[in-house]
Design an enzyme around this catalytic site. Sequence first.
Site, PDB file in Angstrom:
ATOM      1  N   SER A 135       0.857  -1.189   0.000  1.00  0.00           N
ATOM      2  CA  SER A 135       0.000   0.000   0.000  1.00  0.00           C
ATOM      3  C   SER A 135       0.889   1.232   0.000  1.00  0.00           C
ATOM      4  CB  SER A 135      -0.869   0.024   1.255  1.00  0.00           C
ATOM      5  OG  SER A 135      -1.516   1.271   1.390  1.00  0.00           O
ATOM      6  N   TYR A 145      -1.139  -1.426  10.440  1.00  0.00           N
ATOM      7  CA  TYR A 145      -1.418  -1.566   9.013  1.00  0.00           C
ATOM      8  C   TYR A 145      -0.233  -1.074   8.189  1.00  0.00           C
ATOM      9  CZ  TYR A 145      -3.575  -1.394   4.447  1.00  0.00           C
ATOM     10  OH  TYR A 145      -3.839  -1.597   3.117  1.00  0.00           O
TER      11      TYR A 145
END
Length: 252
Positions: A135, A145
């Site tokens: 990401s 994350y």
Amino acid sequence: MPTAMVTGATAGIGAAFARRLAADGFGLVLVARDTERLQRAAEEYRAAHGVVVEILSADLATEGGLAAAEQRAGQGVDLLVNNAGFGQRGAFLGTDLSEELGMLRVHCEAVLRLTRAALPGMVEHGRGGVVNVASVAAFFPRGTYSASKAWVVTFSESLRQEVSGSGAHVMALCPGWVRTEFHERSRMDTSGIPDSLWLDADELVAAAIRDFRRGVPVSIPDARYKALAGLGRLLPRRLNARLSAGAGSRHS
Ligand SMILES: NC(=O)c1ccc[n+]([C@@H]2O[C@H](COP(=O)([O-])OP(=O)(O)OC[C@H]3O[C@@H](n4cnc5c(N)ncnc54)[C@H](OP(=O)(O)O)[C@@H]3O)[C@@H](O)[C@H]2O)c1
């Protein structure tokens, strides 16, 4: 017929990979938890493209699911797309520890174990490779994350170097905001994100496959997200951490 194994193949970016690879004539091994959705997808690709599709119902946050996927990856695939993942809301001290640990399993341990199982065969045959979906969040420190996605980028860059010249390739894919089920599943408020920033999953995958074929180490489709990731890499770490902590809804 080459075979591609795609984790998280029932929705979003993983489903877009599966659609595209089936259209390109790949046999598929589709991995996710929802068996009914896997069966429906498999029937659709068999009917539309005449390809062989296996399904593997596995929760990659569990040892049993990981071991089953690892075993299948070790039997030989030409392309592995480690895509399964999920987001989270809230700051670290307010999140559920088991969710944090599950995220590390799905985002890091599964990527490591499936790559370890599949890559030796690719190197031996001198073709194929691994796409690890990270990401743009990897470049901005913000909770487990982004930390897990930073691991995916560093791991992929390192492996890409290790297998360079073998004919096999390893690439990290770093999407920005993509319209999928991701944000709703993790109950994120995305109302403040302008329409123009959202990427389409099929277009993202087309760009990723182009980059993979060109041997790009870290694919960041879309010029605006390339610039953003570049900024994240250039900013002094303390400033980046301060800005990232203050940014809106957690992750992209
Ligand atoms: N959408 C974005 O804006 C965005 C941006 C950057 C990066 N990403 C990354 O892109 C990847 C795909 O996300 P997406 O946006 O396509 O999300 P999505 O639409 O929510 O799809 C997630 C997929 O992962 C599977 N999955 C989730 N947890 C799993 C588990 N424990 N075991 C096995 N499969 C699991 C889900 O299937 P089941 O529920 O059937 O298991 C589903 O197929 C993720 O790694 C995510 O971090 C997304």
